[in-house]
Motif scaffolding. Structure first.
Motif, PDB file in Angstrom:
ATOM      1  N   THR A   1       0.829  -1.213   0.000  1.00  0.00           N
ATOM      2  CA  THR A   1       0.000   0.000   0.000  1.00  0.00           C
ATOM      3  C   THR A   1       0.856   1.253   0.000  1.00  0.00           C
ATOM      4  OG1 THR A   1      -0.137  -0.109   2.423  1.00  0.00           O
ATOM      5  CG2 THR A   1      -1.955  -1.099   1.177  1.00  0.00           C
ATOM      6  N   LEU A   2       2.087   1.152   0.536  1.00  0.00           N
ATOM      7  CA  LEU A   2       2.966   2.335   0.591  1.00  0.00           C
ATOM      8  C   LEU A   2       3.343   2.824  -0.807  1.00  0.00           C
ATOM      9  CD1 LEU A   2       5.365   1.421   3.541  1.00  0.00           C
ATOM     10  CD2 LEU A   2       3.156   2.585   3.588  1.00  0.00           C
ATOM     11  N   ALA A   3       3.287   1.916  -1.783  1.00  0.00           N
ATOM     12  CA  ALA A   3       3.607   2.321  -3.156  1.00  0.00           C
ATOM     13  C   ALA A   3       2.580   3.304  -3.701  1.00  0.00           C
ATOM     14  CB  ALA A   3       3.679   1.088  -4.059  1.00  0.00           C
ATOM     15  N   LEU A   4       1.387   3.320  -3.101  1.00  0.00           N
ATOM     16  CA  LEU A   4       0.337   4.238  -3.558  1.00  0.00           C
ATOM     17  C   LEU A   4       0.428   5.605  -2.882  1.00  0.00           C
ATOM     18  CD1 LEU A   4      -2.743   1.830  -3.740  1.00  0.00           C
ATOM     19  CD2 LEU A   4      -1.415   2.792  -5.635  1.00  0.00           C
ATOM     20  N   ALA A   5       1.291   5.749  -1.869  1.00  0.00           N
ATOM     21  CA  ALA A   5       1.420   7.038  -1.188  1.00  0.00           C
ATOM     22  C   ALA A   5       1.914   8.139  -2.136  1.00  0.00           C
ATOM     23  CB  ALA A   5       2.338   6.914   0.027  1.00  0.00           C
ATOM     24  N   PRO A   6       2.964   7.897  -2.947  1.00  0.00           N
ATOM     25  CA  PRO A   6       3.376   8.931  -3.911  1.00  0.00           C
ATOM     26  C   PRO A   6       2.295   9.228  -4.950  1.00  0.00           C
ATOM     27  CG  PRO A   6       5.115   7.309  -3.599  1.00  0.00           C
ATOM     28  CD  PRO A   6       3.885   6.751  -2.958  1.00  0.00           C
ATOM     29  N   VAL A   7       1.549   8.199  -5.352  1.00  0.00           N
ATOM     30  CA  VAL A   7       0.473   8.415  -6.322  1.00  0.00           C
ATOM     31  C   VAL A   7      -0.600   9.316  -5.722  1.00  0.00           C
ATOM     32  CG1 VAL A   7      -1.251   7.295  -7.779  1.00  0.00           C
ATOM     33  CG2 VAL A   7       0.925   6.145  -7.330  1.00  0.00           C
ATOM     34  N   LEU A   8      -0.969   9.037  -4.481  1.00  0.00           N
ATOM     35  CA  LEU A   8      -1.968   9.874  -3.819  1.00  0.00           C
ATOM     36  C   LEU A   8      -1.451  11.293  -3.621  1.00  0.00           C
ATOM     37  CD1 LEU A   8      -4.748  10.087  -2.541  1.00  0.00           C
ATOM     38  CD2 LEU A   8      -3.770   9.291  -0.378  1.00  0.00           C
ATOM     39  N   ALA A   9      -0.148  11.453  -3.409  1.00  0.00           N
ATOM     40  CA  ALA A   9       0.433  12.797  -3.260  1.00  0.00           C
ATOM     41  C   ALA A   9       0.255  13.607  -4.543  1.00  0.00           C
ATOM     42  CB  ALA A   9       1.914  12.695  -2.901  1.00  0.00           C
ATOM     43  N   VAL A  10       0.450  12.954  -5.684  1.00  0.00           N
ATOM     44  CA  VAL A  10       0.249  13.637  -6.972  1.00  0.00           C
ATOM     45  C   VAL A  10      -1.220  14.001  -7.153  1.00  0.00           C
ATOM     46  CG1 VAL A  10       0.346  13.371  -9.481  1.00  0.00           C
ATOM     47  CG2 VAL A  10       2.236  12.539  -8.054  1.00  0.00           C
TER      48      VAL A  10
ATOM     49  N   GLY B   1      -6.933   3.674   8.385  1.00  0.00           N
ATOM     50  CA  GLY B   1      -7.164   2.736   9.476  1.00  0.00           C
ATOM     51  C   GLY B   1      -7.834   1.448   9.052  1.00  0.00           C
ATOM     52  N   THR B   2      -8.615   1.485   7.976  1.00  0.00           N
ATOM     53  CA  THR B   2      -9.331   0.286   7.537  1.00  0.00           C
ATOM     54  C   THR B   2      -8.609  -0.489   6.443  1.00  0.00           C
ATOM     55  OG1 THR B   2     -10.616   1.604   5.948  1.00  0.00           O
ATOM     56  CG2 THR B   2     -11.587   1.248   8.143  1.00  0.00           C
ATOM     57  N   THR B   3      -7.557   0.088   5.868  1.00  0.00           N
ATOM     58  CA  THR B   3      -6.853  -0.598   4.780  1.00  0.00           C
ATOM     59  C   THR B   3      -5.420  -0.979   5.145  1.00  0.00           C
ATOM     60  OG1 THR B   3      -6.160   1.514   3.796  1.00  0.00           O
ATOM     61  CG2 THR B   3      -8.226   0.544   3.000  1.00  0.00           C
ATOM     62  N   MET B   4      -4.946  -0.543   6.311  1.00  0.00           N
ATOM     63  CA  MET B   4      -3.566  -0.820   6.699  1.00  0.00           C
ATOM     64  C   MET B   4      -3.480  -1.108   8.186  1.00  0.00           C
ATOM     65  SD  MET B   4      -1.827   2.506   4.879  1.00  0.00           S
ATOM     66  CE  MET B   4      -2.649   3.222   3.452  1.00  0.00           C
ATOM     67  N   THR B   5      -2.384  -1.744   8.562  1.00  0.00           N
ATOM     68  CA  THR B   5      -2.076  -1.832   9.985  1.00  0.00           C
ATOM     69  C   THR B   5      -1.617  -0.445  10.429  1.00  0.00           C
ATOM     70  OG1 THR B   5       0.251  -2.374   9.619  1.00  0.00           O
ATOM     71  CG2 THR B   5      -1.325  -4.216   9.682  1.00  0.00           C
TER      72      THR B   5
ATOM     73  N   VAL C   1       3.471   5.183   8.383  1.00  0.00           N
ATOM     74  CA  VAL C   1       4.475   5.374   7.335  1.00  0.00           C
ATOM     75  C   VAL C   1       3.829   5.988   6.094  1.00  0.00           C
ATOM     76  CG1 VAL C   1       6.144   4.234   5.827  1.00  0.00           C
ATOM     77  CG2 VAL C   1       5.896   3.481   8.202  1.00  0.00           C
ATOM     78  N   PHE C   2       2.646   5.485   5.739  1.00  0.00           N
ATOM     79  CA  PHE C   2       1.914   6.033   4.588  1.00  0.00           C
ATOM     80  C   PHE C   2       1.637   7.515   4.802  1.00  0.00           C
ATOM     81  CE2 PHE C   2      -1.648   7.101   1.941  1.00  0.00           C
ATOM     82  CZ  PHE C   2      -1.557   6.293   0.822  1.00  0.00           C
ATOM     83  N   LEU C   3       1.184   7.877   6.002  1.00  0.00           N
ATOM     84  CA  LEU C   3       0.876   9.267   6.340  1.00  0.00           C
ATOM     85  C   LEU C   3       2.089  10.163   6.145  1.00  0.00           C
ATOM     86  CD1 LEU C   3      -1.164  11.298   7.759  1.00  0.00           C
ATOM     87  CD2 LEU C   3      -0.047  10.634   9.887  1.00  0.00           C
ATOM     88  N   VAL C   4       3.237   9.730   6.649  1.00  0.00           N
ATOM     89  CA  VAL C   4       4.459  10.530   6.543  1.00  0.00           C
ATOM     90  C   VAL C   4       4.868  10.706   5.086  1.00  0.00           C
ATOM     91  CG1 VAL C   4       6.929  10.568   7.057  1.00  0.00           C
ATOM     92  CG2 VAL C   4       5.293   9.954   8.844  1.00  0.00           C
ATOM     93  N   ILE C   5       4.825   9.617   4.311  1.00  0.00           N
ATOM     94  CA  ILE C   5       5.223   9.697   2.899  1.00  0.00           C
ATOM     95  C   ILE C   5       4.266  10.583   2.119  1.00  0.00           C
ATOM     96  CG2 ILE C   5       5.518   8.389   0.761  1.00  0.00           C
ATOM     97  CD1 ILE C   5       6.346   5.990   2.469  1.00  0.00           C
TER      98      ILE C   5
END
Length: 343
Positions: A62-71, A209-213, A219-223
């Motif tokens: 799921t962390l791979a989608l953090a940069p995508v969501l940032a864009v 909270g519902t898609t990740m531990t 980590v996702f939030l920070v990225i």
């Protein structure tokens, strides 16, 4: 803001003449159909990211989608910027769209941002009036730097090197400033804004909270938030930082005030999309209500007008603009570095 000597173009800038030509081309009319398409693409991208998070539930992928969501988040912020400038529509519809795009989808206070941004547009790079060059984590004028002490002085001495790392906190700064704004009296739609900001926070936390531990969510939030800050900062910074100081006469002229304090970024349509049209900053500042797709049509008209009147028209590559901004920040911190060396 630059400490270099100001330029002195002719006192007659022909602003009214330029306005007539731009109006005659019909470039100031809102473009709702264009922005409907942009909004649909942004919304589809947002839904796709959410769907991806659901499909990858509790996976570190799921962390791979953090940069995508940032864009996607930054592109929505660009859309909100254009809507606030009346490029999409006007009247009550504009306000409703800004509240949804800004508060609910971006977590930013529409009313607070508009007041701040209008002040910037009125007097760009003015140390007394432009909040974007006010003393804060960064300092943009050597005269401002002299009063810094302690940790603030250390940061100013090294601010050129710290610039990009500090951008990772910019999204957090915008969120905190938005919350502070709705907690103080004064905003026209204060209660609505507060509810929508709360809605953004609830939806954001619920999604993570519902898609990740929880470790993955943190980590996702920070990225995500860090990259949004970098993307926004890298889009806004090239346009004004390091531009010359204006004389009172230049600041009094509506065309000179905007053109001499702004710089365009060279590039084609990809750069237009990547920077949300902010790469054509000269045209945007001259005509804030001009829809983004019309800026490129206006650019040769404005450039030709400036050349004809002997007015400098600044352009740079994207990487070159970062170099100019960083060198300016380095120069501003020079007196403090010299003070340390003299001890």
């Amino acid at each position: 803001m630059s400490t270099t000597d100001p330029v002195h173009p002719p006192l007659s800038s022909g602003y009214s003449e330029l306005v007539r030509e731009i109006r005659g081309q019909g470039l100031l009319h809102p473009r709702p159909r264009y922005y409907l398409a942009v909004g649909a693409i942004d919304l589809a991208a947002l839904i796709a990211v959410v769907a991806g998070l659901v499909l990858l539930r509790d996976s570190w992928w799921t962390l791979a989608l953090a940069p995508v969501l940032a864009v996607v988040s930054t592109q929505i912020a660009f859309l909100s910027h254009d809507t606030a400038h009346s490029q999409v529509c006007r009247g009550r519809t504009r306000t409703v769209l800004c509240l949804v795009q800004g508060n609910l989808l971006s977590g930013l206070s529409y009313g607070w941002w508009v007041d701040k941004h209008n002040a910037h547009h009125a007097h760009p790079n003015d140390l007394e009036s432009d909040p974007d060059v006010a003393v804060g984590a960064l300092v943009f004028d050597a005269g401002q730097a002299g009063a810094r002490t302690g940790l603030a002085a250390w940061m100013t001495r090294h601010q050129a090197g710290l610039f990009f790392p500090m951008l990772t906190f910019e999204a957090w700064n915008l969120h905190v400033s938005s919350v502070r704004a709705v907690l103080r009296p004064g905003l026209r739609h204060r209660r609505t804004e507060a509810l929508l900001l709360l809605g953004y926070a609830v939806l954001y936390v619920a999604l993570l909270g519902t898609t990740m531990t929880w470790p993955q969510a943190l980590v996702f939030l920070v990225i995500h938030q860090g990259l949004v800050g970098v993307y926004l900062g890298c889009s806004f910074a090239p346009s004004h930082k390091g531009m010359p100081t204006l004389t009172p006469a230049e600041d009094a002229d509506p065309l000179l005030r905007q053109v001499l304090s702004s710089r365009n970024i060279l590039g084609g349509r990809f750069v237009d999309v990547a920077l949300g049209g902010l790469n054509l900053q000269i045209e945007h500042h001259l005509f804030p209500s001009m829809p983004r797709p019309n800026l490129r049509r206006a650019q040769p008209i404005v450039e030709r007008h400036c050349r004809a009147h002997g007015i400098p028209y600044a352009e740079s590559t994207l990487l070159g603009s970062y170099g100019l901004a960083l060198r300016h920040l380095h120069r501003v911190g020079a007196p403090l570095r010299a003070h340390v060396e003299d001890r």
